[in-house]
Design a protein around this motif. Structure first.
Motif, PDB file in Angstrom:
ATOM      1  N   GLY A 170      -5.389   7.007  -0.485  1.00  0.00           N
ATOM      2  CA  GLY A 170      -5.209   5.682   0.123  1.00  0.00           C
ATOM      3  C   GLY A 170      -6.556   5.060   0.466  1.00  0.00           C
ATOM      4  O   GLY A 170      -6.809   3.888   0.147  1.00  0.00           O
TER       5      GLY A 170
ATOM      6  N   GLY B  74      -6.945  11.458   0.818  1.00  0.00           N
ATOM      7  CA  GLY B  74      -7.995  10.462   0.604  1.00  0.00           C
ATOM      8  C   GLY B  74      -7.688   9.441  -0.483  1.00  0.00           C
ATOM      9  O   GLY B  74      -8.515   8.559  -0.745  1.00  0.00           O
TER      10      GLY B  74
ATOM     11  N   ASN C 228       5.387   2.534  12.466  1.00  0.00           N
ATOM     12  CA  ASN C 228       5.052   3.365  11.303  1.00  0.00           C
ATOM     13  C   ASN C 228       3.887   4.274  11.720  1.00  0.00           C
ATOM     14  O   ASN C 228       2.794   3.796  11.996  1.00  0.00           O
ATOM     15  CB  ASN C 228       4.650   2.448  10.134  1.00  0.00           C
ATOM     16  CG  ASN C 228       4.220   3.214   8.891  1.00  0.00           C
ATOM     17  OD1 ASN C 228       3.843   4.379   8.956  1.00  0.00           O
ATOM     18  ND2 ASN C 228       4.265   2.543   7.755  1.00  0.00           N
TER      19      ASN C 228
ATOM     20  N   GLY D  51      -2.655  12.029   2.597  1.00  0.00           N
ATOM     21  CA  GLY D  51      -3.550  12.821   3.432  1.00  0.00           C
ATOM     22  C   GLY D  51      -4.688  13.465   2.664  1.00  0.00           C
ATOM     23  O   GLY D  51      -5.423  14.270   3.218  1.00  0.00           O
TER      24      GLY D  51
ATOM     25  N   VAL E 238       1.209   5.540  -1.289  1.00  0.00           N
ATOM     26  CA  VAL E 238       0.749   6.769  -1.921  1.00  0.00           C
ATOM     27  C   VAL E 238       1.942   7.719  -1.968  1.00  0.00           C
ATOM     28  O   VAL E 238       2.706   7.814  -0.993  1.00  0.00           O
ATOM     29  CB  VAL E 238      -0.442   7.379  -1.140  1.00  0.00           C
ATOM     30  CG1 VAL E 238      -0.787   8.774  -1.642  1.00  0.00           C
ATOM     31  CG2 VAL E 238      -1.660   6.459  -1.245  1.00  0.00           C
TER      32      VAL E 238
ATOM     33  N   MET F 281       0.877  -1.169   0.000  1.00  0.00           N
ATOM     34  CA  MET F 281       0.000   0.000   0.000  1.00  0.00           C
ATOM     35  C   MET F 281       0.907   1.209   0.000  1.00  0.00           C
ATOM     36  O   MET F 281       1.737   1.378   0.900  1.00  0.00           O
ATOM     37  CB  MET F 281      -0.840  -0.060   1.287  1.00  0.00           C
ATOM     38  CG  MET F 281      -1.774   1.101   1.450  1.00  0.00           C
ATOM     39  SD  MET F 281      -3.153   0.934   0.320  1.00  0.00           S
ATOM     40  CE  MET F 281      -3.285   2.628  -0.235  1.00  0.00           C
TER      41      MET F 281
HETATM   42  C1  LIG Z   1      -0.486   4.772   4.606  1.00  0.00           C
HETATM   43  C2  LIG Z   1      -0.784   5.507   3.294  1.00  0.00           C
HETATM   44  C3  LIG Z   1      -0.883   4.510   2.184  1.00  0.00           C
HETATM   45  C4  LIG Z   1      -2.133   6.207   3.453  1.00  0.00           C
HETATM   46  O1  LIG Z   1      -2.464   6.838   2.214  1.00  0.00           O
HETATM   47  P1  LIG Z   1      -3.141   8.302   2.188  1.00  0.00           P
HETATM   48  O2  LIG Z   1      -3.525   8.572   0.781  1.00  0.00           O
HETATM   49  O3  LIG Z   1      -2.293   9.278   2.887  1.00  0.00           O
HETATM   50  O4  LIG Z   1      -4.438   7.992   3.038  1.00  0.00           O
HETATM   51  P2  LIG Z   1      -5.667   8.947   3.284  1.00  0.00           P
HETATM   52  O5  LIG Z   1      -5.434  10.322   2.764  1.00  0.00           O
HETATM   53  O6  LIG Z   1      -6.848   8.217   2.766  1.00  0.00           O
HETATM   54  O7  LIG Z   1      -5.711   8.952   4.858  1.00  0.00           O
HETATM   55  C5  LIG Z   1      -4.587   9.410   5.583  1.00  0.00           C
HETATM   56  C6  LIG Z   1      -4.934  10.048   6.912  1.00  0.00           C
HETATM   57  O8  LIG Z   1      -3.830  10.819   7.402  1.00  0.00           O
HETATM   58  C7  LIG Z   1      -4.174  12.206   7.440  1.00  0.00           C
HETATM   59  N1  LIG Z   1      -3.071  13.047   6.965  1.00  0.00           N
HETATM   60  C8  LIG Z   1      -3.051  14.375   6.978  1.00  0.00           C
HETATM   61  N2  LIG Z   1      -1.897  14.841   6.499  1.00  0.00           N
HETATM   62  C9  LIG Z   1      -1.183  13.797   6.133  1.00  0.00           C
HETATM   63  C10 LIG Z   1       0.119  13.674   5.519  1.00  0.00           C
HETATM   64  N3  LIG Z   1       0.880  14.727   5.222  1.00  0.00           N
HETATM   65  N4  LIG Z   1       0.565  12.443   5.252  1.00  0.00           N
HETATM   66  C11 LIG Z   1      -0.184  11.362   5.551  1.00  0.00           C
HETATM   67  N5  LIG Z   1      -1.419  11.451   6.125  1.00  0.00           N
HETATM   68  C12 LIG Z   1      -1.909  12.650   6.412  1.00  0.00           C
HETATM   69  C13 LIG Z   1      -5.346  12.271   6.523  1.00  0.00           C
HETATM   70  O9  LIG Z   1      -6.111  13.410   6.835  1.00  0.00           O
HETATM   71  C14 LIG Z   1      -6.062  10.989   6.819  1.00  0.00           C
HETATM   72  O10 LIG Z   1      -6.662  10.983   8.083  1.00  0.00           O
HETATM   73  P3  LIG Z   1      -8.244  11.159   8.261  1.00  0.00           P
HETATM   74  O11 LIG Z   1      -8.879  10.069   7.453  1.00  0.00           O
HETATM   75  O12 LIG Z   1      -8.455  11.011   9.719  1.00  0.00           O
HETATM   76  O13 LIG Z   1      -8.542  12.505   7.730  1.00  0.00           O
HETATM   77  C15 LIG Z   1       0.302   6.568   2.960  1.00  0.00           C
HETATM   78  O14 LIG Z   1       0.445   7.419   4.062  1.00  0.00           O
HETATM   79  C16 LIG Z   1       1.645   5.995   2.582  1.00  0.00           C
HETATM   80  O15 LIG Z   1       1.891   5.682   1.422  1.00  0.00           O
HETATM   81  N6  LIG Z   1       2.564   5.862   3.583  1.00  0.00           N
HETATM   82  C17 LIG Z   1       3.915   5.385   3.318  1.00  0.00           C
HETATM   83  C18 LIG Z   1       3.937   3.895   3.007  1.00  0.00           C
HETATM   84  C19 LIG Z   1       3.204   3.124   4.048  1.00  0.00           C
HETATM   85  O16 LIG Z   1       3.304   3.378   5.228  1.00  0.00           O
HETATM   86  N7  LIG Z   1       2.444   2.118   3.567  1.00  0.00           N
HETATM   87  C20 LIG Z   1       1.703   1.260   4.434  1.00  0.00           C
HETATM   88  C21 LIG Z   1       2.625   0.191   4.887  1.00  0.00           C
HETATM   89  S1  LIG Z   1       1.733  -1.025   5.831  1.00  0.00           S
END
Ligand SMILES: CC(C)(COP(=O)(O)OP(=O)(O)OC[C@H]1O[C@@H](n2cnc3c(N)ncnc32)[C@H](O)[C@@H]1OP(=O)(O)O)[C@@H](O)C(=O)NCCC(=O)NCCS
Length: 332
Positions: A277, A275, A304, A273, A267, A265
């Protein structure tokens, strides 16, 4: 194994199976104790019955395998089976015997080794003993059942492939195909680099080439079990699932029927952050449900900061915690 010991093993397995069911209905119904490198360690109990048994298993993960990216090359695992409701004393005793065993093995002192224990996340009574022996909670296996209709299943449940995602007009989720090899490899490596910050992955000289080869193989299969999110035509995120036919290596960790494993997974950092993911996971869940998957398992690194809250919102919760100490001989 002499019959007296085998009798004790059967007895403990049954007792532990019953105890697990009381603690967490998703744990396996049977607690098999596999063969170890020697006779089981025994924790003394009352009435002549052991309070617990444990076996040590040694594994050398060869160079040039992707498995070596997901942990140390030398792995010494202790499989613990403890009868009592309060496991602390027996776990402490068994870890002490294991420490003495590892101290006698020169190979357990090598830098690229770990002493490892998988412990049911909800069996909190064992945690203090694991900490006292110097072990760290490094990874979590989390579980979601298809019947779990929490936030992660929301409005995109019926969104067809390639359609704009609800709430974000510029976002399209589509199945990945062979032409996506470069970007998929980049995203797969992105997760590995991120997980390496927390000790859950170890980047090896062969990692990049192995990831590329594995990605190429899975992209050749149809139907694909990988989906990309595109923002205004540019790939920004990936979810990649191992179908039930390939998830047998982990399915036995839960009693979940048809089980898939969510392996990746990711992004892009600048897009997190917003939406993306959540939209990807909702889409994948809708397809998995439609394909008859009853249970989905995944790993995340315990520290993490992005994954635990994210996965919880998507309907997952901890099942097993992976405890480690590196190198193996540094077990206290
Ligand atoms: C985990 C991950 C896939 C989530 O994807 P994403 O597109 O950020 O997910 P979303 O936006 O749907 O949700 C993230 C949440 O973090 C919050 N957030 C705010 N700012 C953020 C930022 N700068 N970075 C990450 N999350 C943030 C979002 O608001 C949301 O919370 P909420 O639903 O309570 O509002 C992504 O952070 C990622 O790629 N991380 C690095 C790799 C990783 O950790 N993969 C998972 C391994 S198990």
């Amino acid at each position: 194994m002499p019959w007296v010991v085998r009798d004790a093993v059967d007895d403990i397995n049954r007792a532990v199976g019953r105890r697990w069911q009381g603690q967490d209905p998703w744990l396996p119904s049977r607690a098999e104790l596999p063969e170890g490198c020697a006779a089981p360690f025994v924790a003394a109990g009352s009435n002549g019955r052991p309070a617990g048994l444990a076996v040590c298993r040694h594994e050398h993960v060869p160079d040039g395998t992707l498995n070596q990216t997901w942990g140390t090359a030398g792995r010494f695992s202790l499989i613990l089976r403890v009868r009592d409701t309060d496991t602390a004393a027996a776990v402490d005793d068994l870890l002490g015997q294991w420490r003495d065993h590892l101290a006698g093995l020169p190979e357990a002192a090598a830098r690229d080794t770990a002493a490892m224990v998988s412990w049911p996340s909800r069996d909190v009574t064992g945690v203090s003993a694991l900490l006292r022996h110097g072990m760290q909670p490094l990874t979590v296996i989390a579980i979601r059942s298809a019947g779990n209709t929490s936030a992660g299943n929301g409005s995109a449940r019926n969104a067809p492939a390639g359609s704009p995602s609800a709430g974000n007009a510029g976002l399209v989720i589509r199945e990945a195909g062979p032409e996506d090899l470069d970007v998929m490899t980049e995203f797969e490596l992105g997760v590995i680099r991120y997980d390496a910050l927390f000790g859950a992955a170890i980047i090896r000289p062969a990692t990049e080439a192995l990831v590329r080869a594995e990605t190429q193989a899975s992209l050749g299969a149809r139907p694909a079990w990988a989906w990309l999110a595109e923002q205004d035509g540019r790939p920004v995120g990936l979810v990649h699932v191992q179908p039930p036919g390939q998830a047998g290596w982990i399915a036995g960790m839960a009693r979940g029927g048809v089980t898939a494993y969510l392996q990746t997974m990711f992004v892009r950092p600048g897009v997190r952050g917003t939406g993306v993911g959540a939209a990807l996971v909702r889409h994948a869940h809708a397809v998995l449900d439609a394909r008859g998957v009853q249970t989905t398992l995944l790993h995340y690194a315990q520290v993490n900061p992005l994954s635990a809250p994210f996965w919880n919102r998507m309907g997952y919760r901890p099942l097993w915690t992976g405890w480690e100490v590196r190198p193996a001989a540094s077990l206290r």
